[in-house]
Enzyme design. Sequence first.
Site, PDB file in Angstrom:
ATOM      1  N   ARG A 104      -5.898  46.720 -18.998  1.00  0.00           N
ATOM      2  CA  ARG A 104      -4.556  46.828 -18.398  1.00  0.00           C
ATOM      3  C   ARG A 104      -4.677  46.270 -16.993  1.00  0.00           C
ATOM      4  O   ARG A 104      -5.430  46.791 -16.162  1.00  0.00           O
ATOM      5  CB  ARG A 104      -4.080  48.284 -18.372  1.00  0.00           C
ATOM      6  CG  ARG A 104      -2.835  48.455 -17.526  1.00  0.00           C
ATOM      7  CD  ARG A 104      -2.149  49.777 -17.708  1.00  0.00           C
ATOM      8  NE  ARG A 104      -1.479  49.863 -18.990  1.00  0.00           N
ATOM      9  CZ  ARG A 104      -0.507  50.737 -19.275  1.00  0.00           C
ATOM     10  NH1 ARG A 104      -0.091  51.592 -18.347  1.00  0.00           N
ATOM     11  NH2 ARG A 104       0.046  50.757 -20.472  1.00  0.00           N
ATOM     12  N   HIS A 131       3.198  43.434 -23.303  1.00  0.00           N
ATOM     13  CA  HIS A 131       2.708  44.758 -23.702  1.00  0.00           C
ATOM     14  C   HIS A 131       2.694  44.814 -25.239  1.00  0.00           C
ATOM     15  O   HIS A 131       3.489  45.512 -25.866  1.00  0.00           O
ATOM     16  CB  HIS A 131       3.618  45.837 -23.112  1.00  0.00           C
ATOM     17  CG  HIS A 131       3.015  47.212 -23.087  1.00  0.00           C
ATOM     18  ND1 HIS A 131       1.734  47.485 -23.531  1.00  0.00           N
ATOM     19  CD2 HIS A 131       3.525  48.410 -22.678  1.00  0.00           C
ATOM     20  CE1 HIS A 131       1.490  48.778 -23.380  1.00  0.00           C
ATOM     21  NE2 HIS A 131       2.561  49.363 -22.872  1.00  0.00           N
ATOM     22  N   GLN A 134       2.502  48.156 -27.407  1.00  0.00           N
ATOM     23  CA  GLN A 134       3.759  48.896 -27.362  1.00  0.00           C
ATOM     24  C   GLN A 134       4.751  48.317 -28.375  1.00  0.00           C
ATOM     25  O   GLN A 134       5.342  49.047 -29.177  1.00  0.00           O
ATOM     26  CB  GLN A 134       4.357  48.804 -25.945  1.00  0.00           C
ATOM     27  CG  GLN A 134       5.649  49.584 -25.786  1.00  0.00           C
ATOM     28  CD  GLN A 134       5.441  51.074 -25.901  1.00  0.00           C
ATOM     29  OE1 GLN A 134       4.628  51.638 -25.197  1.00  0.00           O
ATOM     30  NE2 GLN A 134       6.167  51.726 -26.801  1.00  0.00           N
ATOM     31  N   ASP A 225      13.709  50.354 -20.669  1.00  0.00           N
ATOM     32  CA  ASP A 225      12.447  50.544 -19.948  1.00  0.00           C
ATOM     33  C   ASP A 225      12.812  50.658 -18.469  1.00  0.00           C
ATOM     34  O   ASP A 225      13.952  50.382 -18.065  1.00  0.00           O
ATOM     35  CB  ASP A 225      11.515  49.348 -20.227  1.00  0.00           C
ATOM     36  CG  ASP A 225      10.162  49.453 -19.518  1.00  0.00           C
ATOM     37  OD1 ASP A 225       9.757  50.570 -19.142  1.00  0.00           O
ATOM     38  OD2 ASP A 225       9.504  48.398 -19.344  1.00  0.00           O
ATOM     39  N   CYS A 265       9.778  53.016 -23.964  1.00  0.00           N
ATOM     40  CA  CYS A 265       8.311  52.990 -24.049  1.00  0.00           C
ATOM     41  C   CYS A 265       7.686  54.132 -23.256  1.00  0.00           C
ATOM     42  O   CYS A 265       6.553  54.508 -23.512  1.00  0.00           O
ATOM     43  CB  CYS A 265       7.791  51.643 -23.559  1.00  0.00           C
ATOM     44  SG  CYS A 265       8.296  51.256 -21.880  1.00  0.00           S
ATOM     45  N   ARG A 293       1.859  55.266 -30.971  1.00  0.00           N
ATOM     46  CA  ARG A 293       0.880  54.438 -30.249  1.00  0.00           C
ATOM     47  C   ARG A 293      -0.525  54.731 -30.785  1.00  0.00           C
ATOM     48  O   ARG A 293      -1.329  53.837 -30.992  1.00  0.00           O
ATOM     49  CB  ARG A 293       0.932  54.730 -28.729  1.00  0.00           C
ATOM     50  CG  ARG A 293       2.190  54.278 -28.004  1.00  0.00           C
ATOM     51  CD  ARG A 293       2.295  52.763 -27.915  1.00  0.00           C
ATOM     52  NE  ARG A 293       1.140  52.164 -27.276  1.00  0.00           N
ATOM     53  CZ  ARG A 293       0.977  52.034 -25.949  1.00  0.00           C
ATOM     54  NH1 ARG A 293       1.924  52.405 -25.134  1.00  0.00           N
ATOM     55  NH2 ARG A 293      -0.113  51.468 -25.455  1.00  0.00           N
TER      56      ARG A 293
END
Length: 307
Positions: A104, A131, A134, A225, A265, A293
Amino acid sequence: MKCKDLISIADLSFADIEEIFNVTRELKEWHNKGYDEKCLTGKILGMIFEKSSMRTRVSFEVAMLQLGGHAIYLTQNDIDLGKREAVKDGARVLSRYVNGITIRTYAQETVLELARYANAPVINALSDYLHPCQALTDLYTIKEKFGTYNNLKISFIGDGNNVARSLAQVCVRLGIHFHVASPKGYELTTDFVTKTKQLADGSDLIHLSHDPKEVADNAHVLYTDTWVSMGQETEKETRKQAFKGFQINNDLLKIARSDAKVMHCLPAHRGEEITDEVIDGPHSIVYDQAENRLHVEKALLKLLLRK
Ligand code: CP
Ligand code: NVA
């Protein structure tokens, strides 16, 4: 799954995505019966995190433990990739210790460089640009809830950011229409949209708008988001002004289908991009989405690390 790494959904074929979803479903069913396949016994995942995380860090670590492996959490303070040593040296050395690497970070180029020099598979756990874990989870969750993703109207209200880009890629690859409402100056770029169209032989599946109501109209899914992603903290006040009116609230929800699902998310900024009444309400599937996830990442780890 043919690719060594998961850097972008653009690298996955339709068949790869279906394979990931099939393995996810199997692993989730087994897990819910109290059994976790120990297919990664003795395997180790190095997890580089240069930004904060709750879901991604914990779900990957738990995924490795449940599959019989182990995970090592590496922050910027630990390895300082790109400063203490070159990314390519970090990639080569880590590959001699671990069987897989998640990263990340900020620049997508860092993820690409790491993957280029690492022998171990590299998974993009979020960059400023994308991402993918996700978005794969989101479409898996949509399929779980609606039984299909065909002929659904999936609508994103907010910033044309990393989450929106990966969602656009997965929707287009799967042949789904993806509608996005963003304020002027915060849209998905023309360059990105043109490139992403190629994932579905040039079909026009991405629909951009500046009107949240138009995008929410008759939608099966309303997704949002944060207005201020990690790394954009200095733009916070400007962004909060620009995104006024781009909130998922009960008024917007009424325009969507009566069986619409609301997704985020997370982490959510209650009272900004989404209201308490919506995120806590009956249309919200955000916690099922967050749980998935874990299951999707177990499938990714099984497919990438067992090679
Ligand atoms: N959605 C998501 O990636 O959450 P974290 O930032 O907590 O990992
Ligand atoms: N767009 C957000 C997603 C967090 C999971 C960010 O990059 O901060």
